[in-house]
Design a protein around this motif. Structure first.
Motif, PDB file in Angstrom:
ATOM      1  N   PRO A  34      23.093  68.828 -52.178  1.00 26.22           N
ATOM      2  CA  PRO A  34      22.254  69.972 -52.600  1.00 26.22           C
ATOM      3  C   PRO A  34      22.452  71.180 -51.687  1.00 26.22           C
ATOM      4  CG  PRO A  34      20.980  67.938 -52.512  1.00 26.22           C
ATOM      5  CD  PRO A  34      22.289  67.636 -51.859  1.00 26.22           C
ATOM      6  N   ARG A  35      22.261  72.348 -52.262  1.00 28.18           N
ATOM      7  CA  ARG A  35      22.370  73.604 -51.512  1.00 28.18           C
ATOM      8  C   ARG A  35      21.022  74.322 -51.553  1.00 28.18           C
ATOM      9  NH1 ARG A  35      27.846  74.952 -50.621  1.00 28.18           N
ATOM     10  NH2 ARG A  35      27.194  77.073 -50.053  1.00 28.18           N
ATOM     11  N   PRO A  36      20.517  74.727 -50.412  1.00 29.37           N
ATOM     12  CA  PRO A  36      19.216  75.401 -50.374  1.00 29.37           C
ATOM     13  C   PRO A  36      19.170  76.655 -51.242  1.00 29.37           C
ATOM     14  CG  PRO A  36      19.896  74.746 -48.174  1.00 29.37           C
ATOM     15  CD  PRO A  36      21.066  74.497 -49.060  1.00 29.37           C
ATOM     16  N   SER A  37      20.295  77.341 -51.381  1.00 32.06           N
ATOM     17  CA  SER A  37      20.294  78.582 -52.151  1.00 32.06           C
ATOM     18  C   SER A  37      20.034  78.349 -53.633  1.00 32.06           C
ATOM     19  CB  SER A  37      21.633  79.303 -51.986  1.00 32.06           C
ATOM     20  OG  SER A  37      22.708  78.477 -52.421  1.00 32.06           O
ATOM     21  N   LEU A  38      20.160  77.097 -54.082  1.00 26.27           N
ATOM     22  CA  LEU A  38      19.927  76.768 -55.494  1.00 26.27           C
ATOM     23  C   LEU A  38      18.633  75.974 -55.687  1.00 26.27           C
ATOM     24  CD1 LEU A  38      23.584  75.829 -56.489  1.00 26.27           C
ATOM     25  CD2 LEU A  38      22.314  77.855 -57.194  1.00 26.27           C
ATOM     26  N   SER A  39      17.768  75.978 -54.692  1.00 22.33           N
ATOM     27  CA  SER A  39      16.484  75.293 -54.818  1.00 22.33           C
ATOM     28  C   SER A  39      15.594  76.029 -55.824  1.00 22.33           C
ATOM     29  CB  SER A  39      15.795  75.236 -53.451  1.00 22.33           C
ATOM     30  OG  SER A  39      15.512  76.543 -52.987  1.00 22.33           O
ATOM     31  N   PRO A  40      14.594  75.351 -56.393  1.00 23.56           N
ATOM     32  CA  PRO A  40      13.721  76.008 -57.380  1.00 23.56           C
ATOM     33  C   PRO A  40      13.033  77.261 -56.865  1.00 23.56           C
ATOM     34  CG  PRO A  40      13.406  73.629 -57.419  1.00 23.56           C
ATOM     35  CD  PRO A  40      14.290  73.916 -56.241  1.00 23.56           C
ATOM     36  N   SER A  41      12.780  77.321 -55.567  1.00 19.81           N
ATOM     37  CA  SER A  41      12.095  78.503 -55.040  1.00 19.81           C
ATOM     38  C   SER A  41      13.016  79.721 -54.974  1.00 19.81           C
ATOM     39  CB  SER A  41      11.553  78.196 -53.642  1.00 19.81           C
ATOM     40  OG  SER A  41      12.606  77.837 -52.762  1.00 19.81           O
ATOM     41  N   LEU A  42      14.345  79.507 -54.828  1.00 19.51           N
ATOM     42  CA  LEU A  42      15.291  80.614 -54.718  1.00 19.51           C
ATOM     43  C   LEU A  42      16.038  80.890 -56.018  1.00 19.51           C
ATOM     44  CD1 LEU A  42      16.782  79.961 -51.156  1.00 19.51           C
ATOM     45  CD2 LEU A  42      14.965  81.551 -51.828  1.00 19.51           C
ATOM     46  N   PHE A  43      16.200  79.853 -56.828  1.00 20.31           N
ATOM     47  CA  PHE A  43      16.861  80.044 -58.126  1.00 20.31           C
ATOM     48  C   PHE A  43      15.967  79.392 -59.190  1.00 20.31           C
ATOM     49  CE2 PHE A  43      19.837  79.395 -61.587  1.00 20.31           C
ATOM     50  CZ  PHE A  43      20.592  80.548 -61.547  1.00 20.31           C
ATOM     51  N   ASP A  44      15.022  80.159 -59.672  1.00 20.06           N
ATOM     52  CA  ASP A  44      14.036  79.624 -60.603  1.00 20.06           C
ATOM     53  C   ASP A  44      14.500  79.787 -62.050  1.00 20.06           C
ATOM     54  OD1 ASP A  44      13.803  82.331 -61.014  1.00 20.06           O
ATOM     55  OD2 ASP A  44      11.829  82.508 -60.070  1.00 20.06           O
ATOM     56  N   GLN A  45      13.605  79.477 -62.968  1.00 22.60           N
ATOM     57  CA  GLN A  45      13.928  79.527 -64.386  1.00 22.60           C
ATOM     58  C   GLN A  45      14.253  80.940 -64.863  1.00 22.60           C
ATOM     59  OE1 GLN A  45      14.237  76.759 -66.067  1.00 22.60           O
ATOM     60  NE2 GLN A  45      14.788  77.707 -68.021  1.00 22.60           N
ATOM     61  N   SER A  46      13.594  81.941 -64.303  1.00 23.07           N
ATOM     62  CA  SER A  46      13.857  83.315 -64.720  1.00 23.07           C
ATOM     63  C   SER A  46      15.287  83.735 -64.346  1.00 23.07           C
ATOM     64  CB  SER A  46      12.839  84.267 -64.085  1.00 23.07           C
ATOM     65  OG  SER A  46      12.957  84.262 -62.665  1.00 23.07           O
ATOM     66  N   LYS A  47      15.774  83.305 -63.184  1.00 21.89           N
ATOM     67  CA  LYS A  47      17.148  83.629 -62.799  1.00 21.89           C
ATOM     68  C   LYS A  47      18.159  82.896 -63.674  1.00 21.89           C
ATOM     69  CE  LYS A  47      16.223  84.946 -58.006  1.00 21.89           C
ATOM     70  NZ  LYS A  47      16.570  84.731 -56.585  1.00 21.89           N
TER      71      LYS A  47
END
Length: 455
Positions: free
Chosen positions: A181-194
């Motif tokens: 996993p990569r932190p930059s793709l976590s739900p908090s940084l890459f959410d549904q809107s993105k």
């Protein structure tokens, strides 16, 4: 009918059906609206193919040869039999007309029906239709089925290639995990809107340039890796035969390193490594590339993307092999993959590895293999995008690790105070495993291999 009326009707007929535009013979060989507009395979390319598929380019070459060497029409034998008897036996023998070039005749037709309807449309004659068909070609033609056959003939194998002797495709010896996993793709940084924003941009990407400028940057993220887009590799030696036979590689996207990261001996323009790892003369373009991306708009051809990625990957695998074995007296093949390529088409991301193996027989060539790692439908949902982008970014990081490791080792060997040795690329054109040094104790002489395209 008066003279004036006859003249007016003749003018109308000539306006409705103007003569077909005359084309020169050389125009039939041109390729328009293509980044490879000056490229057309040489006659030797077709002669050296082990199998020629029925493609548009193959037909063009066939027509070119017929036009250059038209067969002489034989004089048919005189028929003295009656017409009825001749018809019962199938008519006259027309074998003497086989292969005879089509006459170049421009037909100017005057139709009463078109004049009455007031049509002013220009109709193409059969000769102009054939010409327009032959000139309508582009990048996909340069990477068509005949190109795939050419790669196979020179030991560059696409994913899924089936060997005639039923050999299994060799898998790479290393199977690293690139799904961390990569932190930059976590739900908090890459959410549904993105994700919805990515999906919207992908749907609006009509052309390849749209894909590269709006879609691919989201997949890449903010990695600090030297990269460049859409650069023609002008300095690299061909990985198959010559550039008279195939196009030069021109990846849509690739990663490499700064040229300053290489020791002066390794990157010396007069040295042996230069045409193996330096893509262009431009000092800011990354060198020693080993990660590639090829992308197309939704209407693009997925099979062409795969051939392009295979071609790119072979150059990357050769570059890593060259760095890995720089200065070694007895270079070898470890069978591991240190190069990655990827394709993106209509929301689908595919990832491949590339590795080099030893020749299968005396006098053979090193073989380059393309193996599929993962595939993702990036627009299906957020989880699929995150999985695909994770593997993509991890593969870029891993390719950079391999690249830096081999560059550091090559730089260290280049700085050691010992006689400089020449890199062996497997087997030379005469089949010797390791070339012999010159009498002066300097570099190896690989001029024959360069001309033949072995390395």
């Amino acid at each position: 009918m008066t003279q004036q009326n006859r003249k007016r009707r003749a003018d109308e007929a000539s306006q409705s059906y103007p003569p077909a535009k005359r084309h020169h013979a050389d125009d039939k060989l041109s390729i328009k609206s293509s980044p490879y507009s000056n490229f057309f395979p040489s006659p030797a390319f077709w002669d050296n193919l082990s199998k020629v598929s029925l493609t548009r380019w193959a037909l063009r070459e066939h027509n070119r040869r017929n036009n250059n060497n038209p067969p002489k029409a034989a004089v048919p034998a005189a028929h003295t039999t009656g017409l009825a008897r001749l018809a019962r036996h199938g008519g006259p023998d027309l074998c003497d007309l086989r292969g005879y070039p089509e006459p170049n005749v421009n037909h100017v037709m005057a139709s009463n029906r078109s004049s009455a309807s007031g049509s002013r449309r220009t109709r193409s004659t059969p000769s102009t239709q054939a010409t327009s068909l032959s000139t309508k070609s582009g990048k996909s033609s340069a990477y068509g089925p005949q190109f795939e056959q050419h790669l196979t003939d020179y030991g560059v194998y696409l994913e899924g290639y089936e060997y005639p002797d039923n050999r299994l495709t060799p898998e790479p010896g290393n199977h690293p995990d690139i799904s961390a996993p990569r932190p930059s793709l976590s739900p908090s940084l890459f959410d549904q809107s993105k994700f919805r924003d990515f999906k919207r941009k992908d749907a609006r990407a009509t052309f390849e340039n749209n894909v590269m400028t709006t879609v691919i940057p989201i997949i890449c993220g903010d990695a600090d890796i030297p990269n460049q887009q859409n650069v023609l590799f002008t300095e690299l030696k061909p990985v198959t035969s010559t550039y008279d036979d195939v196009v030069r590689p021109k990846p849509d996207f690739f990663d490499g390193t700064h040229i300053g990261d290489l020791d002066g001996k390794v990157r010396d323009p007069k040295g042996d490594m230069y045409p193996l790892i330096i893509p262009t003369k431009h000092p800011t373009v990354p060198v020693a590339p080993n990660f590639f991306l090829e992308a197309k708009a939704p209407r693009g051809a997925a099979d062409v993307l795969k051939r392009q990625a295979c071609y790119d990957g072979a150059y990357g695998a050769r570059a890593m092999y060259a760095l890995q074995n720089y200065g070694e007296e007895e270079p070898g093949f470890d069978g591991n993959a240190y190069t990655y390529s990827s394709t993106y088409h209509a929301g689908h991301l595919q990832l491949y590895t590339h590795h080099v193996t030893a020749p299968t027989g005396p006098g053979g060539r090193p073989e380059y293999h393309m193996i599929k790692v993962k595939g993702f439908d990036m627009t299906s949902d957020r989880d699929a995008f995150v999985q695909g982008a994770t593997v993509f970014r991890n593969a870029r990081d891993l390719a950079q690790e391999h690249r830096n490791q081999f560059i550091q080792a090559a730089n260290t060997r280049a700085r050691q105070p010992r006689p400089e040795t020449r890199l062996c690329q497997g087997a030379d054109t005469q089949g010797s495993a390791v070339p012999q040094p010159s009498s002066t104790g300097g570099n190896w002489d690989w001029s024959d291999d360069y001309e033949s395209g072995t390395i």
